[in-house]
Design an enzyme around this catalytic site. Structure first.
Site, PDB file in Angstrom:
ATOM      1  N   VAL A  82      31.089  43.152  34.402  1.00  0.00           N
ATOM      2  CA  VAL A  82      31.887  43.494  35.592  1.00  0.00           C
ATOM      3  C   VAL A  82      33.003  42.468  35.771  1.00  0.00           C
ATOM      4  O   VAL A  82      32.746  41.262  35.870  1.00  0.00           O
ATOM      5  CB  VAL A  82      30.998  43.526  36.852  1.00  0.00           C
ATOM      6  CG1 VAL A  82      31.850  43.838  38.089  1.00  0.00           C
ATOM      7  CG2 VAL A  82      29.877  44.539  36.697  1.00  0.00           C
ATOM      8  N   LYS A  83      34.229  42.978  35.831  1.00  0.00           N
ATOM      9  CA  LYS A  83      35.381  42.090  36.039  1.00  0.00           C
ATOM     10  C   LYS A  83      35.634  41.926  37.532  1.00  0.00           C
ATOM     11  O   LYS A  83      35.780  42.915  38.262  1.00  0.00           O
ATOM     12  CB  LYS A  83      36.630  42.720  35.438  1.00  0.00           C
ATOM     13  CG  LYS A  83      37.094  42.131  34.125  1.00  0.00           C
ATOM     14  CD  LYS A  83      38.413  42.804  33.758  1.00  0.00           C
ATOM     15  CE  LYS A  83      39.024  42.221  32.536  1.00  0.00           C
ATOM     16  NZ  LYS A  83      40.304  42.874  32.217  1.00  0.00           N
ATOM     17  N   VAL A  84      35.746  40.672  37.964  1.00  0.00           N
ATOM     18  CA  VAL A  84      36.154  40.398  39.345  1.00  0.00           C
ATOM     19  C   VAL A  84      37.374  39.473  39.290  1.00  0.00           C
ATOM     20  O   VAL A  84      37.494  38.647  38.387  1.00  0.00           O
ATOM     21  CB  VAL A  84      35.020  39.719  40.169  1.00  0.00           C
ATOM     22  CG1 VAL A  84      33.838  40.650  40.345  1.00  0.00           C
ATOM     23  CG2 VAL A  84      34.578  38.391  39.550  1.00  0.00           C
TER      24      VAL A  84
END
Ligand code: E4P
Length: 221
Positions: A82-84
């Site tokens: 998951v990219k944040v």
């Protein structure tokens, strides 16, 4: 150093996969927008096509909704990271995702100080955007060198992903500096393999082989 494609295009993924060098994939909202398809289906298809980690990016800006979106993205496929974004909300949501045992990629990282924060929340990957640093007349490779040195000195386990690479020498220098991963567009991948001496050398070998077999009256081997 693992080589990742930076794309959401299935044909590009399949081509580089056939070469046997595809270590993983990064996507972002711009790349998914470029495909112009239902992004949920597209995310599922690209994640299924790639054997290694696939980064899918959150688009919520507040920590709570970003966390919820991150959980949903992680359920798209088992290989999803998951990219944040490197923002206070991204750190808060990212830390919660890490605490839940999910892998995160802290994206839009432009300084060593930001990279320290990403490591401190236990990110799986930190993504310094080297090309975009170069674009504003600064030194992307210097940033990468600083991050790699800090991570070595501190023993951080977060993988350093050299992102926003524009040409083959970016890839070569990222490898020299010790980046764990380099992600690049399809076009940079295709330029990595090309060399004029390879082309002319192969042309000569094939011509000589043809001549020999014509003289011998053989079909060739
Ligand atoms: C990485 O995860 C990013 O999607 C990417 O490298 C951004 O590259 P760009 O600066 O060429 O858009």
């Amino acid at each position: 150093m693992k080589l990742y494609l930076d794309t959401a295009n299935l044909d590009e993924i399949r081509e580089i996969k056939r070469w046997g060098v595809l270590g993983g994939l990064t996507t972002n909202p711009t790349l998914l927008a470029a495909e112009g398809k239902d992004w949920e289906l597209q995310m599922k298809e690209v994640a299924t096509e790639v054997d290694g980690p696939v980064s899918l990016e959150t688009t919520e800006t507040e920590a709570g909704p970003m966390y919820d979106q991150g959980v949903k993205l992680s359920q798209v496929a088992p290989n999803v990271v998951v990219k944040v974004p490197m923002t206070p909300a991204g750190l808060e949501a990212g830390k919660r995702l890490v605490d839940e045992g999910l892998r995160i990629n802290v994206t839009l990282t432009f300084s060593p100080a930001q990279a320290i924060l990403a490591a401190e929340i236990g990110a799986f990957i930190v993504s310094p955007f080297l090309g975009r640093v170069d674009d504003i007349a600064s030194d992307g490779m210097h940033l990468l060198r600083q991050i790699c040195e800090i991570y070595d000195t501190q023993g951080y386990e977060t993988d350093v992903l050299a992102a926003s690479l524009r040409h083959p020498m970016h890839v070569v220098e990222a490898a020299q500096l010790g980046a764990d991963i380099a992600t690049m567009p399809y076009e940079v991948f295709t330029r990595l393999v090309k060399h004029p001496l390879t082309d002319s050398g192969l042309e000569r070998f094939l011509a000589d082989w043809k001549d020999l077999n014509e003289k011998l009256g053989k079909e060739g081997a």
